[in-house]
Motif scaffolding. Structure first.
Motif, PDB file in Angstrom:
ATOM      1  N   UNK A 299      63.642  39.817  92.744  1.00 53.65           N
ATOM      2  CA  UNK A 299      62.421  40.620  92.821  1.00 53.65           C
ATOM      3  C   UNK A 299      61.771  40.521  94.182  1.00 53.65           C
ATOM      4  N   UNK A 300      61.583  41.658  94.840  1.00 45.35           N
ATOM      5  CA  UNK A 300      61.004  41.696  96.178  1.00 45.35           C
ATOM      6  C   UNK A 300      59.649  42.365  96.220  1.00 45.35           C
ATOM      7  N   UNK A 301      58.863  42.166  95.159  1.00 37.21           N
ATOM      8  CA  UNK A 301      57.474  42.607  95.166  1.00 37.21           C
ATOM      9  C   UNK A 301      56.569  41.449  95.533  1.00 37.21           C
ATOM     10  N   UNK A 302      55.280  41.583  95.204  1.00 39.06           N
ATOM     11  CA  UNK A 302      54.305  40.554  95.557  1.00 39.06           C
ATOM     12  C   UNK A 302      54.691  39.185  95.006  1.00 39.06           C
ATOM     13  N   UNK A 303      55.105  39.139  93.749  1.00 36.40           N
ATOM     14  CA  UNK A 303      55.394  37.851  93.104  1.00 36.40           C
ATOM     15  C   UNK A 303      56.603  37.179  93.735  1.00 36.40           C
TER      16      UNK A 303
ATOM     17  N   UNK B 100      63.079  34.374  88.229  1.00 34.83           N
ATOM     18  CA  UNK B 100      62.896  35.745  87.752  1.00 34.83           C
ATOM     19  C   UNK B 100      61.463  36.156  88.065  1.00 34.83           C
ATOM     20  N   UNK B 101      61.306  36.983  89.122  1.00 36.90           N
ATOM     21  CA  UNK B 101      59.975  37.412  89.563  1.00 36.90           C
ATOM     22  C   UNK B 101      59.955  38.930  89.647  1.00 36.90           C
ATOM     23  N   UNK B 102      60.340  39.569  88.553  1.00 34.00           N
ATOM     24  CA  UNK B 102      60.589  41.011  88.585  1.00 34.00           C
ATOM     25  C   UNK B 102      59.486  41.851  87.935  1.00 34.00           C
ATOM     26  N   UNK B 103      58.309  41.266  87.726  1.00 40.67           N
ATOM     27  CA  UNK B 103      57.178  42.062  87.231  1.00 40.67           C
ATOM     28  C   UNK B 103      57.457  42.666  85.864  1.00 40.67           C
TER      29      UNK B 103
END
Length: 530
Positions: free
Chosen positions: A24-28, A223-226
């Motif tokens: 996951x390449x968003x904020x999280x 796992x940081x995929x919102x």
């Protein structure tokens, strides 16, 4: 930040095992990676699309403690967010600015209530305060917000919070991760988890550009995929029960004439119990947001008709210049990854925005919840959990003091400069123009963006498509979707030359982008053939 270089770092297989693989390449995900590299860990970020393609580019553009969370009594969340707000302004001074918000009051009780409540807000911000709140007269409220409706207006309360550019921060954090020894790859999708002795030991991934498949080993997988966390959890355990239900927030963008000053408006309680903001942003005004529970999610959510009407109707109640559908420059929708409601509840606006870190018995770490303001703290808590549940050494976080790529001394930031969001990189873009003065030409006559910025984004910010550039490197798709459509051919031509792409690539990029951009408009727009 070169995509090819990051791919080379995973090409050699097991000889380059990672301490942490972040999905996951968003904020999280970027917050986790930032904290990981701050401790000296070897971190890899894999993003299925572009950085901040989903929720993380579709926020209300606020770095804030959350006045409504204070009203709900969530003191700890507000205190944490206000602290992070102050740290982010210090570490990304070129992107976070001090914004004054006006709460218009139409009853004396409201003026008293919000004056007292916001003093608590001030107190919780402590030494990282952006300024003190205060009550203001009716005349001052009108002078600050000339388009505010005056009938029954008793005055107002002003307070300070932060305003920022979300996807620009994503790009700069990704650059910071790379500069500190990590690797980030967009358009690289995780397709499965690998396991050894019942424990997650890495991931299978595919490069969406080349089709090449990779098996990558990592001590810890995060796992940081919102809103997509359940997909990864299902890879871990097929019988997994969903933990997230998305809630959609919609924003409409209007010309600056609807909010001509520099101050923002905050309506603390709308008909659906949410907060409505009207926030100046890149010489436009962003108005939102809604709260609509959904059963499905996607990378490109669409605003519902009732959400659009709700925002128009609510804005009309408070503004003398009533916005209409024809005034909408762009409409964008984002999905909040909220906890799946229990027993059929749909009151997602009442669900805490606190984050939660979970560890599966296979060792997979999942981070859910939270908001942009607390992305660094979310990352710190996740890496702390990784240390306690894996063989990673116990190293201290230093992300609190990490300056984000592009950051300059606060006194050097001029937010009236249309290129302010590049920070220290602005002079490097000017260097491209010095070498080739044709790159100083504007891409669109109504906007200041120059051809050099396209070259810079493709060369140094991992922009791979014209959407990446028009939506998330500059923000024109979110500011004026018609102008973005008009700019597409010139951007495609510049990117094709820089990336050595074919004429067919150019043609397909333009066609795809026109279709996408029309989803940001209420009436279809076709570019001129001239």
């Amino acid at each position: 930040m070169k995509r090819e270089k990051s791919l080379q770092m995973i090409e050699s297989g097991s000889s380059t095992d990672w301490d942490m693989i972040v999905i996951g390449g968003g904020a999280t995900g970027l917050g986790v990676a930032l904290d990981g590299v701050s401790r000296g860990f070897k971190v890899l970020v894999l993003e299925q699309a572009d950085f901040a393609k989903g929720t993380s580019s579709r926020s209300t553009k606020l770095v804030h403690g959350g006045v409504r969370y204070l009203a709900q009594g969530n003191i700890d969340l507000v205190r944490e967010a206000l602290r992070e707000r102050g740290l982010l302004q210090k570490n990304a001074s070129h992107l976070v600015q001090n914004e004054i918000f006006v709460i218009p009051n139409y009853s004396w009780w409201d003026k008293f209530f919000y004056s007292v409540g916001l003093k608590v807000y001030d107190l919780l911000s402590g030494k990282l305060s952006l300024g003190k709140s205060k009550g203001i007269s009716k005349n001052e409220a009108i002078s600050r917000i000339p388009t505010i409706k005056q009938d029954g207006l008793k005055g107002g309360v002003i307070y300070h919070d932060g305003q920022f550019d979300d996807s620009r921060l994503s790009v700069n954090v990704a650059q910071t991760v790379v500069e500190n020894g990590g690797a980030v790859i967009n358009y690289c999708e995780v397709t499965g988890l690998t396991k050894e002795n019942g424990k997650v030991s890495g991931v299978n991934a595919v490069d969406r550009e080349s089709g090449k498949e990779y098996t990558i080993k990592g001590t810890t997988v995060v796992n940081a995929t919102g809103v997509f966390v359940d997909e990864i959890l299902t890879m871990d355990k097929p019988e997994h029960r969903k933990i997230v239900r998305p809630s959609q927030g919609v924003h409409l963008v209007f010309d600056k004439s609807f909010l001509p000053g520099t101050d923002a408006i905050m309506i603390p309680k709308t008909d659906d119990g949410r907060v409505l903001f009207a926030v100046p942003w890149h010489d436009k005004v962003v108005v939102g947001t809604t709260d609509t529970p959904l059963d499905e999610h996607s990378l490109e959510p669409t605003a519902l008709e009732e959400e659009i009407e709700f925002i128009l109707k609510t804005a009309d109640r408070y503004m003398t210049k009533s916005p209409t559908r024809k005034d909408v420059k762009s409409v964008f929708a984002g999905l909040r990854p909220l906890a799946a409601p229990q027993e059929g509840s749909t009151k997602t606006k009442e669900i805490s925005r606190s984050h939660k870190v979970m560890v599966s018995d296979t060792g997979l770490i999942t981070i859910t919840g939270g908001k942009w303001t607390t992305f660094r703290k979310m990352g710190e808590d996740t890496v702390d959990k990784a240390i306690t549940t894996s063989t990673l050494p116990n190293k201290k976080s230093t992300s609190e003091d990490m300056r984000v790529h592009g950051s300059v001394p606060p006194e050097e930031v001029d937010f009236s400069n249309p290129y302010y969001f590049y920070g220290a990189d602005e002079e490097k873009i000017q260097g491209l123009i010095n070498d080739d003065d044709s790159l100083g030409d504007q891409i669109h006559t109504d906007y200041p963006y120059r051809k050099a910025e396209v070259v810079w984004a493709a060369r140094n910010e991992m922009a791979r498509t014209i959407e990446d550039f028009l939506a998330r490197r500059i923000r024109i798709l979110f500011l004026d979707a018609r102008a973005a459509i008009d700019m597409a051919p010139a951007v495609a031509k510049l990117m094709a030359k820089e990336m050595d792409k074919t004429a067919d690539w150019e043609k397909n990029q333009i066609s795809d982008f026109v279709e996408l951009a029309n989803r940001y408009l209420l009436e279809r727009y076709e570019p001129s053939k001239n």
